[in-house]
Design a protein around this motif. Structure first.
Motif, PDB file in Angstrom:
ATOM      1  N   SER A 270     -76.885  53.683  45.688  1.00 35.14           N
ATOM      2  CA  SER A 270     -77.271  52.459  44.984  1.00 35.14           C
ATOM      3  C   SER A 270     -76.016  51.615  44.786  1.00 35.14           C
ATOM      4  N   LYS A 271     -75.944  50.484  45.454  1.00 36.67           N
ATOM      5  CA  LYS A 271     -74.732  49.662  45.424  1.00 36.67           C
ATOM      6  C   LYS A 271     -75.075  48.216  45.077  1.00 36.67           C
ATOM      7  N   LEU A 272     -74.283  47.645  44.190  1.00 37.55           N
ATOM      8  CA  LEU A 272     -74.328  46.218  43.894  1.00 37.55           C
ATOM      9  C   LEU A 272     -72.888  45.723  43.785  1.00 37.55           C
ATOM     10  N   VAL A 273     -72.658  44.471  44.135  1.00 33.32           N
ATOM     11  CA  VAL A 273     -71.296  43.917  44.161  1.00 33.32           C
ATOM     12  C   VAL A 273     -70.555  44.101  42.833  1.00 33.32           C
ATOM     13  N   PRO A 274     -71.168  43.810  41.671  1.00 31.87           N
ATOM     14  CA  PRO A 274     -70.403  43.896  40.411  1.00 31.87           C
ATOM     15  C   PRO A 274     -69.911  45.295  40.055  1.00 31.87           C
ATOM     16  N   TYR A 275     -70.489  46.337  40.661  1.00 32.37           N
ATOM     17  CA  TYR A 275     -70.081  47.704  40.316  1.00 32.37           C
ATOM     18  C   TYR A 275     -68.583  47.923  40.518  1.00 32.37           C
ATOM     19  N   ILE A 276     -67.979  47.212  41.472  1.00 31.85           N
ATOM     20  CA  ILE A 276     -66.611  47.502  41.890  1.00 31.85           C
ATOM     21  C   ILE A 276     -65.562  46.882  40.959  1.00 31.85           C
ATOM     22  N   ILE A 277     -65.965  46.137  39.972  1.00 33.23           N
ATOM     23  CA  ILE A 277     -65.036  45.430  39.075  1.00 33.23           C
ATOM     24  C   ILE A 277     -63.986  46.351  38.430  1.00 33.23           C
ATOM     25  N   PRO A 278     -64.317  47.588  38.013  1.00 33.62           N
ATOM     26  CA  PRO A 278     -63.270  48.437  37.406  1.00 33.62           C
ATOM     27  C   PRO A 278     -62.106  48.759  38.333  1.00 33.62           C
ATOM     28  N   CYS A 279     -62.240  48.492  39.645  1.00 37.04           N
ATOM     29  CA  CYS A 279     -61.122  48.703  40.585  1.00 37.04           C
ATOM     30  C   CYS A 279     -60.044  47.637  40.462  1.00 37.04           C
ATOM     31  N   PHE A 280     -60.368  46.493  39.900  1.00 36.51           N
ATOM     32  CA  PHE A 280     -59.473  45.348  39.975  1.00 36.51           C
ATOM     33  C   PHE A 280     -58.228  45.447  39.090  1.00 36.51           C
ATOM     34  N   PRO A 281     -58.286  45.974  37.848  1.00 35.34           N
ATOM     35  CA  PRO A 281     -57.060  46.062  37.040  1.00 35.34           C
ATOM     36  C   PRO A 281     -55.940  46.869  37.703  1.00 35.34           C
ATOM     37  N   PRO A 282     -56.189  48.097  38.219  1.00 34.81           N
ATOM     38  CA  PRO A 282     -55.069  48.811  38.871  1.00 34.81           C
ATOM     39  C   PRO A 282     -54.569  48.099  40.123  1.00 34.81           C
ATOM     40  N   LEU A 283     -55.481  47.470  40.874  1.00 36.43           N
ATOM     41  CA  LEU A 283     -55.043  46.720  42.050  1.00 36.43           C
ATOM     42  C   LEU A 283     -54.141  45.559  41.648  1.00 36.43           C
ATOM     43  N   ALA A 284     -54.504  44.869  40.574  1.00 38.56           N
ATOM     44  CA  ALA A 284     -53.712  43.728  40.111  1.00 38.56           C
ATOM     45  C   ALA A 284     -52.288  44.157  39.745  1.00 38.56           C
ATOM     46  N   ILE A 285     -52.171  45.305  39.093  1.00 38.99           N
ATOM     47  CA  ILE A 285     -50.843  45.785  38.702  1.00 38.99           C
ATOM     48  C   ILE A 285     -50.030  46.191  39.931  1.00 38.99           C
ATOM     49  N   LEU A 286     -50.664  46.846  40.905  1.00 37.68           N
ATOM     50  CA  LEU A 286     -49.960  47.226  42.132  1.00 37.68           C
ATOM     51  C   LEU A 286     -49.452  45.993  42.886  1.00 37.68           C
ATOM     52  N   ILE A 287     -50.295  44.975  42.979  1.00 38.21           N
ATOM     53  CA  ILE A 287     -49.883  43.742  43.664  1.00 38.21           C
ATOM     54  C   ILE A 287     -48.755  43.059  42.899  1.00 38.21           C
TER      55      ILE A 287
ATOM     56  N   LEU B 279     -70.639  35.642  33.544  1.00 37.79           N
ATOM     57  CA  LEU B 279     -72.074  35.898  33.552  1.00 37.79           C
ATOM     58  C   LEU B 279     -72.451  36.931  32.497  1.00 37.79           C
ATOM     59  N   ASN B 280     -73.653  36.823  31.989  1.00 38.74           N
ATOM     60  CA  ASN B 280     -74.137  37.765  30.987  1.00 38.74           C
ATOM     61  C   ASN B 280     -74.754  38.978  31.675  1.00 38.74           C
ATOM     62  N   ILE B 281     -73.890  39.836  32.218  1.00 36.77           N
ATOM     63  CA  ILE B 281     -74.324  41.102  32.776  1.00 36.77           C
ATOM     64  C   ILE B 281     -73.429  42.202  32.208  1.00 36.77           C
ATOM     65  N   LEU B 282     -73.784  43.468  32.472  1.00 39.73           N
ATOM     66  CA  LEU B 282     -73.119  44.581  31.797  1.00 39.73           C
ATOM     67  C   LEU B 282     -71.821  45.013  32.449  1.00 39.73           C
ATOM     68  N   ASP B 283     -71.568  44.573  33.682  1.00 45.75           N
ATOM     69  CA  ASP B 283     -70.467  45.135  34.450  1.00 45.75           C
ATOM     70  C   ASP B 283     -69.093  44.781  33.896  1.00 45.75           C
ATOM     71  N   MET B 284     -68.926  43.595  33.343  1.00 47.33           N
ATOM     72  CA  MET B 284     -67.623  43.254  32.780  1.00 47.33           C
ATOM     73  C   MET B 284     -67.343  44.011  31.489  1.00 47.33           C
ATOM     74  N   PRO B 285     -68.288  44.113  30.547  1.00 48.96           N
ATOM     75  CA  PRO B 285     -68.005  44.937  29.366  1.00 48.96           C
ATOM     76  C   PRO B 285     -67.685  46.390  29.703  1.00 48.96           C
ATOM     77  N   VAL B 286     -68.430  47.000  30.644  1.00 51.35           N
ATOM     78  CA  VAL B 286     -68.139  48.402  30.960  1.00 51.35           C
ATOM     79  C   VAL B 286     -66.790  48.511  31.665  1.00 51.35           C
ATOM     80  N   SER B 287     -66.418  47.516  32.470  1.00 49.45           N
ATOM     81  CA  SER B 287     -65.095  47.509  33.093  1.00 49.45           C
ATOM     82  C   SER B 287     -64.004  47.429  32.034  1.00 49.45           C
ATOM     83  N   PHE B 288     -64.222  46.618  31.011  1.00 54.10           N
ATOM     84  CA  PHE B 288     -63.242  46.508  29.931  1.00 54.10           C
ATOM     85  C   PHE B 288     -63.048  47.837  29.222  1.00 54.10           C
TER      86      PHE B 288
END
Length: 562
Positions: free
Chosen positions: A330-347, A148-157
């Motif tokens: 102020s909470k929206l679902v996409p905000y949490i995306i930066p949590c996923f890379p460290p979780l992926a490595i732990l798993i 999707l064209n939103i800002l959350d993925m670029p800032v997560s990167f």
């Protein structure tokens, strides 16, 4: 003795790194690239966010003003300009279409996947790195946000790049990694603001304290690195503040401190909001998540591991982001995306040693199967209750996803009880996760058809002339300006355009009841876009006959003055 053990373990890691050939890695990354790129132009823009972030760069190209962002003709200061610039460049190359506006977030998603592979490899071994990249890329929420064209993925990167480069600086002491850290932090600030600095500094500070490496904090402050940050970051902020004196307060105070500390944006959610977001968002790896982040098992791994620092770094990274957003008003679902890379490595690291640790995968597989059934049940109930998708469409577009989700988890459970082969289960999960990710795209396409104003815009384009005034009635379709290539007047509606409406650029474009009646009576070419629930009010206000209603979709009417 400890030194000898470390040497032996490091040699073992070197052997592990070559258990996956480079050609296999290239094939996997090619598949992931196709997964994130092939579908970008197949479905219309999702409202409201995609319409907004497509229209702003389109207006930049039209006006030639790349300093002050405008949305529907008025100043829009909620976010910085980096993504707008890159999207505008993409439009110049590929045209003003859905593929062009989604390309940058998709590339950032792939960038995050590669950074995760790189960090997993450096921290542990190549097997962990490649598995972590697959887990991240095929996680449900990461895939959706990356499409999707939103800002959350670029800032997560950019946050991920910050954390990867700083970790490498801490290990190698090479200045180039510190310079990359500062550059990526600056680009993150230009994407979404000060939150990137907050995360980077907080993670490093807590990590340094937990690992008793306080010197790392002092090494962070280098004149060249700080200079790189300011050279990248400051020019645009200076220019936009020069041209717009009210930018500073609105952007830094209203959009940072007030957004975080108050409910001014009406995005309040309970403190546990992001827990289900992670549990569902990391599917189909949710079951394995519980084997990786169990506090008891984590403590045992930390206590007995020579890789204490690596685990602490990943845990602190995840925890800072998770706690920060959980405490926000102020909470929206996409905000949490930066949590996923460290979780992926732990798993991935946990799964890499799953056979050697004699882990029982029964519970994780049962969890995955239960979630799979819940997903299918939720989709079925949504289809039955909704008025925008039929049973036939659900079967047509949803059957691949349903088959993959249910069959793969049932097969995994049966094989585990029969053979107890953990690597076999991991292999099946990898294949099913990739198939699951591809099967999500038809669902996204079907949902997008009913979250977009493209059909409305196409009908408007059939009727509008060069001097036609388009008015949204007590509503604003964010993608209508993008698809009609026209500025839209708004009746009895401000929303996030309220700030810009007070500027000179908003004059005569935000109508009250008197303005609307006069405009309708005195202009020959007027088109009204009216929400279904406002139809009767509109017809009564303007004294319009029903035969003036030329078009109706599921939610809106188009009223044309004849």
């Amino acid at each position: 003795m400890g030194k000898n053990i470390n040497i032996i373990l490091n040699k073992k890691d070197i052997v592990d790194k070559f258990t996956i050939s480079k050609s296999t890695i290239y094939i996997i990354f090619a598949i992931l690239c196709v997964l994130y790129i092939w579908h970008l132009g197949y479905y219309p823009l999702f409202n409201p966010d995609e319409g907004r972030y497509a229209e702003i760069p389109r207006e930049m190209l039209f006006s030639g003003n790349f300093i002050t962002p405008h949305l529907n003709g008025v100043e829009y200061f909620e976010k910085p300009a980096l993504q707008y610039w890159i999207t505008a460049i993409s439009m110049l190359i590929f045209g003003e279409n859905e593929f062009a506006v989604r390309l940058f977030p998709a590339l950032c998603a792939l960038g995050g996947v590669f950074c995760t592979y790189y960090l997993g490899t450096k921290m542990f071994n190549r097997k962990t790195g490649i598995l972590a990249s697959i887990i991240l890329a095929t996680s449900f929420l990461y895939l959706i946000i990356g499409s999707l064209n939103i800002l959350d993925m670029p800032v997560s990167f950019f946050i991920t790049l910050c954390m990867v480069s700083f970790y490498q600086f801490g290990v190698t002491q090479k200045s180039k990694f510190l310079y990359i850290f500062y550059a990526s932090m600056a680009l993150g600030v230009l994407t979404k603001g000060l939150v990137v600095i907050v995360f980077a500094i907080a993670i490093i500070f807590v990590y340094a304290i937990c690992t008793k490496q306080i010197k790392l904090i002092w090494k962070l402050f280098t004149p060249i690195g700080i200079g790189i940050f300011f050279i990248i970051c400051v020019p645009w902020f200076y220019l936009v503040c020069r041209d717009n004196p009210d930018f500073f307060y609105f952007f830094f105070i209203h959009e940072h401190f007030l957004r975080y500390a108050t409910t001014t944006h009406n995005r309040y959610a309970p403190i546990y909001f992001f827990i289900p977001c992670i549990i569902l968002g990391i599917f189909p790896w949710t079951g394995f998540l519980f084997t990786s982040v169990s506090l008891k098992k984590l403590w045992a791994r930390l206590k007995n591991s020579f890789r204490y620092n690596q685990y602490i770094y990943l845990i602190v990274w995840f925890s800072i982001v998770f706690i920060f957003y959980s405490l926000s008003d102020s909470k929206l679902v996409p905000y949490i995306i930066p949590c996923f890379p460290p979780l992926a490595i732990l798993i991935a690291n946990r799964l890499d040693y799953v056979d050697k640790s004699n882990i029982d995968l029964k519970i994780p597989l049962i969890i995955n199967t239960v979630i799979a059934f819940c997903i299918v049940l939720a989709l079925t109930i949504t289809t039955i209750k909704s008025d925008f998708i039929t049973i036939r469409e659900f079967i047509l577009f949803g059957s691949p996803l349903i088959c993959v989700v249910l069959i793969s988890n049932i097969i995994s459970l049966i094989l585990w009880f029969k053979y107890k082969n953990a690597y076999q289960i991991v292999g099946i999960t990898v294949i099913s996760a990739i198939l699951f990710s591809f099967s999500v795209q038809p669902i996204m396409t079907e949902v997008a058809e009913h979250r977009s104003g493209k059909d409305v815009a196409q009908m408007v384009n059939l009727w509008k002339k060069q001097d036609t005034l388009i008015i949204c009635y007590q509503d604003y379709l964010q993608d209508l300006p993008f698809y009609t290539k026209s500025r839209i007047a708004l009746y009895d509606y401000y929303g996030e355009l309220e700030f810009g409406s007070k500027h000179e650029s908003g004059k005569n474009w935000f109508l009250n009841k008197t303005d609307l009646i006069n405009t309708w009576q005195n202009n020959e070419n007027v088109i009204l876009v009216v929400p279904q629930k406002r139809k009767e009010d509109c017809l009564e206000t303007l004294n319009i006959d029903l035969d003036k209603v030329e078009y109706k979709d599921f939610e809106r009417y188009i009223v044309i003055k004849r």
